[in-house]
Design a protein around this motif. Structure first.
Motif, PDB file in Angstrom:
ATOM      1  N   PRO A  65      -4.237  11.181  -3.422  1.00  0.00           N
ATOM      2  CA  PRO A  65      -4.049  10.093  -2.457  1.00  0.00           C
ATOM      3  C   PRO A  65      -2.591   9.679  -2.337  1.00  0.00           C
ATOM      4  N   THR A  66      -2.210   9.321  -1.114  1.00  0.00           N
ATOM      5  CA  THR A  66      -0.918   8.695  -0.850  1.00  0.00           C
ATOM      6  C   THR A  66      -1.145   7.543   0.131  1.00  0.00           C
ATOM      7  N   PRO A  67      -0.236   6.589   0.181  1.00  0.00           N
ATOM      8  CA  PRO A  67      -0.393   5.501   1.150  1.00  0.00           C
ATOM      9  C   PRO A  67      -0.511   5.991   2.583  1.00  0.00           C
ATOM     10  N   ALA A  68       0.189   7.048   2.928  1.00  0.00           N
ATOM     11  CA  ALA A  68       0.146   7.567   4.294  1.00  0.00           C
ATOM     12  C   ALA A  68      -1.250   8.066   4.672  1.00  0.00           C
ATOM     13  N   ASP A  69      -2.054   8.457   3.676  1.00  0.00           N
ATOM     14  CA  ASP A  69      -3.414   8.916   3.938  1.00  0.00           C
ATOM     15  C   ASP A  69      -4.403   7.759   3.930  1.00  0.00           C
ATOM     16  N   ALA A  70      -4.185   6.790   3.048  1.00  0.00           N
ATOM     17  CA  ALA A  70      -5.162   5.717   2.849  1.00  0.00           C
ATOM     18  C   ALA A  70      -5.022   4.584   3.856  1.00  0.00           C
ATOM     19  N   VAL A  71      -3.868   4.427   4.465  1.00  0.00           N
ATOM     20  CA  VAL A  71      -3.634   3.302   5.370  1.00  0.00           C
ATOM     21  C   VAL A  71      -4.644   3.298   6.512  1.00  0.00           C
ATOM     22  N   GLY A  72      -5.166   2.124   6.829  1.00  0.00           N
ATOM     23  CA  GLY A  72      -6.118   1.987   7.912  1.00  0.00           C
ATOM     24  C   GLY A  72      -7.540   2.334   7.549  1.00  0.00           C
ATOM     25  N   THR A  73      -7.793   2.654   6.280  1.00  0.00           N
ATOM     26  CA  THR A  73      -9.144   2.998   5.835  1.00  0.00           C
ATOM     27  C   THR A  73      -9.640   1.945   4.855  1.00  0.00           C
ATOM     28  N   ASP A  74     -10.953   1.920   4.645  1.00  0.00           N
ATOM     29  CA  ASP A  74     -11.551   0.887   3.804  1.00  0.00           C
ATOM     30  C   ASP A  74     -11.568   1.187   2.309  1.00  0.00           C
ATOM     31  N   PRO A  75     -11.797   2.427   1.866  1.00  0.00           N
ATOM     32  CA  PRO A  75     -12.021   2.644   0.431  1.00  0.00           C
ATOM     33  C   PRO A  75     -10.742   2.582  -0.398  1.00  0.00           C
ATOM     34  N   ALA A  76     -10.958   2.547  -1.721  1.00  0.00           N
ATOM     35  CA  ALA A  76      -9.888   2.860  -2.665  1.00  0.00           C
ATOM     36  C   ALA A  76      -9.882   4.378  -2.837  1.00  0.00           C
ATOM     37  N   TRP A  77      -8.730   4.978  -2.652  1.00  0.00           N
ATOM     38  CA  TRP A  77      -8.587   6.426  -2.803  1.00  0.00           C
ATOM     39  C   TRP A  77      -8.069   6.704  -4.216  1.00  0.00           C
ATOM     40  N   VAL A  78      -8.723   7.612  -4.919  1.00  0.00           N
ATOM     41  CA  VAL A  78      -8.411   7.865  -6.326  1.00  0.00           C
ATOM     42  C   VAL A  78      -8.135   9.346  -6.550  1.00  0.00           C
ATOM     43  N   GLY A  79      -7.098   9.630  -7.316  1.00  0.00           N
ATOM     44  CA  GLY A  79      -6.774  10.997  -7.695  1.00  0.00           C
ATOM     45  C   GLY A  79      -5.949  11.037  -8.961  1.00  0.00           C
ATOM     46  N   ARG A  80      -5.452  12.234  -9.306  1.00  0.00           N
ATOM     47  CA  ARG A  80      -4.672  12.456 -10.524  1.00  0.00           C
ATOM     48  C   ARG A  80      -5.411  11.948 -11.761  1.00  0.00           C
TER      49      ARG A  80
END
Length: 351
Positions: free
Chosen positions: A295-310
């Motif tokens: 996940p990066t902010p550029a991918d998560a922006v404008g979406t509802d969930p918490a994006w988790v990786g690494r």
């Protein structure tokens, strides 16, 4: 005709208010009247919610009469004054500011983690955590339910929109000053180009990171660092949880990121952690670094969930996981969590 509870959105003309109006138009419509409320200078404006133009009312006692649920998306001092008035008039208040988060008579609620707490509101007020807490708590809460959380060390990478419109305007202005230059290659060159006016930040944020958000607190900590500590404890029901946070502002417009080192009472396995996170409400797992997937902010922006990786098990501690989380600070970090709390409270009005 929808005869659901009457909802007031207090702070409807702000950034978070605009996002909440979008969410109200996207979610299942459980509301009767939706009343839009803002400061006197915004009264009379017309905003669209549920496909209809609605005129904004000035914040005052009349605007709160007959309201069943009131969501406050306003500064702390405004909420401190008006939220108790709305509650006294019989409304269930959902407040997104810091005014009531530490109050023992006000539940601090994240619907994916502690939805039952919505009903435990002796003051008639339910608080929503800070946007940084909300960026990590859904993922951490899911892991806690499996392994038993014993400690957290986190570093945040907070977007400038967390400081409001002034934060976004400051970053864009500074970027216009440094674009197309060789700045950032010599000591102090960015600071000299930007000048003394760094907006709501303690230092230039363009081409820089600023290891400080909030106000000074005891022991060299900031108010946001200690707030994240206390809010995490309260939401998870772990009053003695060891939490250490370093909060950092970065040149990102919207979406906070958090680097998390979590220790648990039970031994952890990455494969099982993946299973937990992949099925946790409000979480998207994106974890294949070899393929460039994280996940990066550029991918998560404008979406509802918490994006988790690494997601990694600590090489030195079989009871510890390290992970990286991104969450849009205007959606789940503010407006979405408030909407979810309000929707939980709305169930009490069905009959």
């Amino acid at each position: 005709m929808n005869r659901g509870p009457a909802l007031a959105v207090v702070g409807a003309t702000g950034s978070a208010g605009a996002v909440l109006l979008q969410i109200l138009s996207q979610h299942a419509d459980v509301w009767g009247e939706i009343r839009l409320v803002a400061s006197a200078r915004s009264a009379g404006r017309k905003l669209v919610v549920r496909g209809e133009e609605t005129e904004v009312m000035a914040l005052g006692e009349e605007a709160l009469d007959g309201v069943d649920i009131a969501v406050f998306l306003v500064p702390e001092q405004v909420a401190a004054q008006w939220a108790p008035i709305a509650a006294a008039k019989g409304a269930v208040v959902v407040d997104t500011s810091a005014a009531f988060r530490a109050d023992p008579d006000v539940p601090l609620v994240v619907p994916e983690v502690n939805p039952h707490a919505v009903r435990l509101r002796p003051r008639g007020i339910v608080a929503s955590p800070h946007c940084v807490t909300l960026a990590l708590i859904v993922a951490v809460g899911a892991l806690h339910a499996e392994y038993g959380l014993s400690g957290l060390v986190v570093s945040t990478y907070q977007a400038v929109s967390g400081a409001g419109r002034a934060g976004v305007e400051t970053l864009r202005e500074q970027l216009s000053l440094v674009a197309g230059t060789e700045l950032g290659t010599g000591p102090g060159d960015v600071r000299r180009a930007v000048g003394e006016d760094t907006g709501p930040f303690a230092a230039p944020v363009a081409l820089n990171v600023v290891p400080w958000t909030g106000e000074p607190a005891e022991g060299g900590w900031s108010s946001e660092e200690l707030g994240l500590r206390e809010e995490t404890r309260k939401v998870l029901g772990l009053p003695r949880l060891a939490v250490a946070a370093t909060c950092v502002r970065v040149p990102v417009v919207t979406t906070h990121s958090v680097c998390v080192h979590a220790t648990f009472e039970n031994e952890v396995e990455v494969a099982r952690a993946h299973e937990i996170l992949a099925t946790a409400p409000g979480v998207v797992l994106l974890d294949d670094p070899g393929a460039g997937e994280f996940p990066t902010p550029a991918d998560a922006v404008g979406t509802d969930p918490a994006w988790v990786g690494r997601v990694r098990r600590s090489p030195d501690d079989p009871y510890a996981l390290d992970l990286f989380v991104c969450g849009d600070n205007l959606r789940k970090g503010t407006a979405l969590n408030a909407a979810q709390i309000a929707e939980l409270a709305a169930r009490e009005f069905r009959g």
